[in-house]
Design an enzyme around this catalytic site. Structure first.
Site, mmCIF file in Angstrom:
data_model
loop_
_atom_site.group_PDB
_atom_site.id
_atom_site.type_symbol
_atom_site.label_atom_id
_atom_site.label_comp_id
_atom_site.label_asym_id
_atom_site.label_seq_id
_atom_site.Cartn_x
_atom_site.Cartn_y
_atom_site.Cartn_z
ATOM 1 N N HIS A 24 0.880 -1.179 0.000
ATOM 2 C CA HIS A 24 0.000 0.000 0.000
ATOM 3 C C HIS A 24 0.916 1.227 0.000
ATOM 4 C CE1 HIS A 24 -2.794 2.917 1.867
ATOM 5 N NE2 HIS A 24 -3.780 2.107 1.546
ATOM 6 N N ASP B 3 3.020 -4.547 8.033
ATOM 7 C CA ASP B 3 1.799 -3.757 7.917
ATOM 8 C C ASP B 3 0.616 -4.717 8.056
ATOM 9 O OD1 ASP B 3 -0.469 -2.509 7.016
ATOM 10 O OD2 ASP B 3 0.391 -1.761 5.145
ATOM 11 N N LYS C 156 -10.304 -0.816 10.770
ATOM 12 C CA LYS C 156 -10.478 -1.975 9.879
ATOM 13 C C LYS C 156 -10.866 -3.224 10.666
ATOM 14 C CE LYS C 156 -7.254 -0.246 6.454
ATOM 15 N NZ LYS C 156 -7.971 0.165 5.245
ATOM 16 N N CYS D 156 -4.722 2.568 -3.706
ATOM 17 C CA CYS D 156 -3.496 3.042 -3.051
ATOM 18 C C CYS D 156 -2.361 2.044 -3.253
ATOM 19 C CB CYS D 156 -3.701 3.288 -1.558
ATOM 20 S SG CYS D 156 -4.890 4.551 -1.219
HETATM 21 N N1 PMP Z 1 -1.798 -0.706 4.565
HETATM 22 C C1 PMP Z 1 -2.771 -1.467 4.054
HETATM 23 C C2 PMP Z 1 -2.443 -2.851 3.594
HETATM 24 C C3 PMP Z 1 -4.060 -0.976 3.966
HETATM 25 O O1 PMP Z 1 -5.030 -1.733 3.455
HETATM 26 C C4 PMP Z 1 -4.327 0.331 4.422
HETATM 27 C C5 PMP Z 1 -5.718 0.924 4.323
HETATM 28 N N2 PMP Z 1 -6.330 0.734 3.090
HETATM 29 C C6 PMP Z 1 -3.280 1.086 4.952
HETATM 30 C C7 PMP Z 1 -2.032 0.532 5.010
HETATM 31 C C8 PMP Z 1 -3.495 2.469 5.471
HETATM 32 O O2 PMP Z 1 -4.335 2.444 6.589
HETATM 33 P P1 PMP Z 1 -4.876 3.783 7.236
HETATM 34 O O3 PMP Z 1 -5.521 4.545 6.120
HETATM 35 O O4 PMP Z 1 -5.845 3.318 8.252
HETATM 36 O O5 PMP Z 1 -3.723 4.515 7.808
#
Ligand code: PMP
Length: 547
Positions: free
Chosen positions: A124, A201, A227, A364
């Site tokens: 991400h 992560d 999440k 993303c």
């Molecule tokens: N890493 C991963 C694998 C994610 O799925 C996400 C959220 N889509 C994030 C990082 C970022 O998380 P946050 O927006 O809650 O900071």
């Protein structure tokens, strides 16, 4: 036998009773954020109505209550992920902030020119960009672990890529696009062999798997409360105590200090050293209810989610135009795919008409999209509150949309719409369903721009999908705009916007009340902010040209 009581679980989530576009909500975007159970909502409200005060600061009853609840949640998180001590649990505002803290706090002190940061191809942006920033600051180099055709990190190259030069390895436990469990045990073990630190992560894993950070042996594990049925704005940074002790604080301010004078400041002990300023206290307190909730249900959830996944995959394969973005099955109920000859945004906006929320775009993960030679994809991510009936309904709607889109009438001339025509067309359209159909029809019938006119110069920045605008101006100063996009829904919106501006001189273009026009059409309130911004980006570009 699956003992999971889906109806009872689902009942906990009040939002699942609402209607979207007059249809019962079908929420398949849990990878982005999960919905919140009543116990989390209640705890949030309880905090603000009965306990609200700042933490750690005052000697009054409310502050003591707030501090107690706040610190209790930290203990709960420590137990939830099996950390050794509460000193290892730092509150942040999300996974993204947690990674930024590690990159800046650990990275700036420990990386130097030529050191290597190893990422993977499926990260991400939150686990890429912070490392790019610190690489630039220190001269470190980023290396990327590739994937196999079925979307797994290529284990054959782990030893080759993670070497004595590697100082940090950063890897998603589960990819937010591929839904695959990455071989983090192997990666962590190899990082240890070469004295590199490991950053995992866990944003997508935390709601689907029990996590034991001690057993994993990673140096850092990060995730977001939102999440896993918790509130937004609360994140967790787990770090090994010994490492955290050696790191400098990321931000300075109240709470993270022991003593301050203008000559010198001493920092607080862990975990407070990394928690400058007032945290999201209510969010943390409410998160405690989410952890308990997940623990109460977790033993049954995994099995049920696996069944949902298998059912959904089997149903998707009945639609011949659907192509999975990688071969093989995902490990969590998160499925990414594209549909032949249909733009992702068109499908997602059409599903929204039926009350179905799914995600479209690059998720993303632009480097992953580029690697897979995609501009984006569709993603459904399921939770234990989803049902087999919802999957049936989704498949039925998807099938209908694909066929309906194919059967939208082909008109002979569509490029000379006037704004009055559009207003009249939209006034006859019933509900968002009708308006959306009109937009798609306009989009389908817009003549495509020649490929050579779709270039960097004509590209409109700020649109969610690619969109291009070109223009001619005659001797009387009258403008004629022509536009195109790779998504029908955006092409339709372009027709609507250009109907307002075409065949006008600069003065008329600037005088046109576009907001009133959108209001008459009943448009903007139905578009997501990003799509709404895209429409405004088109308007802005037209006005710029006519300056
Ligand atoms: N890493 C991963 C694998 C994610 O799925 C996400 C959220 N889509 C994030 C990082 C970022 O998380 P946050 O927006 O809650 O900071």
């Amino acid at each position: 036998m699956n003992s999971f009581d889906n109806a009872a679980f689902r009942e906990q989530f009040p939002i699942l009773k609402i209607k979207v576009n007059q249809q019962p909500l079908v929420y398949f975007d849990n990878g982005a954020t999960t919905q919140k159970p009543q116990c989390v909502i209640d705890k949030y409200q309880m905090f603000y109505s009965q306990e609200n005060a700042n933490v750690h600061r005052a000697s009054h009853t409310l502050s003591a209550l707030a501090t107690h609840s706040f610190e209790q949640t930290r203990k709960q998180v420590k137990n939830f992920i099996q950390a050794s001590s509460i000193k290892e649990i730092i509150w942040t505002k999300g996974t993204t902030e947690s990674i930024n803290i590690i990159a800046q706090s650990w990275g700036r002190d420990n990386l130097k020119a030529g050191d290597e940061i190893v990422l993977t191809q499926c990260e991400h942006h939150a686990n890429i960009v912070p490392w790019q920033i610190v690489a630039k600051q220190t001269g470190a180099i980023i290396k990327v672990l590739p994937l196999t055709a079925d979307g797994f990190i290529d284990q054959l190259v782990i030893n080759e890529m993670i070497t004595e030069k590697t100082k940090v390895v950063c890897c998603a436990h589960i990819s937010n696009v591929l839904g695959r469990i990455n071989p983090i045990e192997k990666i962590i073990a190899r990082a240890k062999q070469v004295n590199a630190i490991s950053v995992i992560d866990g944003a997508q894993a935390i709601a689907h798997q029990p996590i034991n950070v001690k057993e994993l042996g990673c140096d850092f594990y990060v995730f977001s409360a939102h999440k896993m049925y918790g509130p937004t704005g609360v994140g967790i940074l787990y770090g090994r105590e010994e490492l955290l002790n050696r790191m400098s604080p990321y931000q300075g301010g109240g709470e993270m200090i022991k003593t301050v004078s203008f000559a010198q400041t001493t920092f607080n002990d862990l975990p407070f050293k990394f928690e400058a300023g007032t945290p999201n206290i209510a969010g943390v307190v409410a998160f405690s209810a989410a952890i308990s909730f997940l623990q109460d249900w977790s033993s049954d959830i995994e099995n049920y989610e696996q069944k949902l996944l298998e059912y959904c995959l089997a149903k998707l394969t009945t639609i011949s135009q659907i192509k999975m973005i990688v071969e093989g099955e995902p490990d969590i109920p998160l499925i990414s795919f594209v549909i032949d000859d249909h733009h992702n945004h068109d499908i997602a906006t059409s599903l929204n008409v039926y009350g179905i929320a799914i995600r479209s775009g690059h998720h993303c993960a632009m480097p992953l999209m580029a690697y897979l030679k995609l501009t984006g994809c569709l993603r459904i991510s399921l939770s234990a509150y989803n049902t087999f009936e919802e999957i049936d309904y989704f498949i039925e709607c998807l099938d209908k949309i694909i066929n309906q889109e194919d059967s939208l009438p082909q008109l002979t001339e569509n490029n000379n719409q006037l704004s009055d025509d559009i207003v009249s067309l939209f006034s006859k359209a019933k509900g968002w369903d009708g308006k959306h159909r009109e937009i798609m029809m306009l989009g389908k019938n817009l003549n495509r721009l020649n490929k050579d006119r779709r270039n960097e110069k004509s590209l409109i920045s700020g649109c969610e999908s690619l969109a291009w605008l070109v223009f001619d101006k005659n001797n009387d100063g009258v403008y004629r705009f022509t536009a195109d996009s790779d998504a029908k829904v955006i092409r339709g919106l372009l027709v609507i916007v250009l109907a307002a501006f075409n065949d006008k001189i600069a003065k008329e273009i600037h005088a046109f009340d576009i907001e009133r026009y959108f209001e008459q059409l009943g448009l903007i309130q139905h578009l997501s902010p990003s799509r709404g911004n895209g429409v405004h980006a088109i308007v802005q570009r037209v006005r710029q040209i006519a300056r």
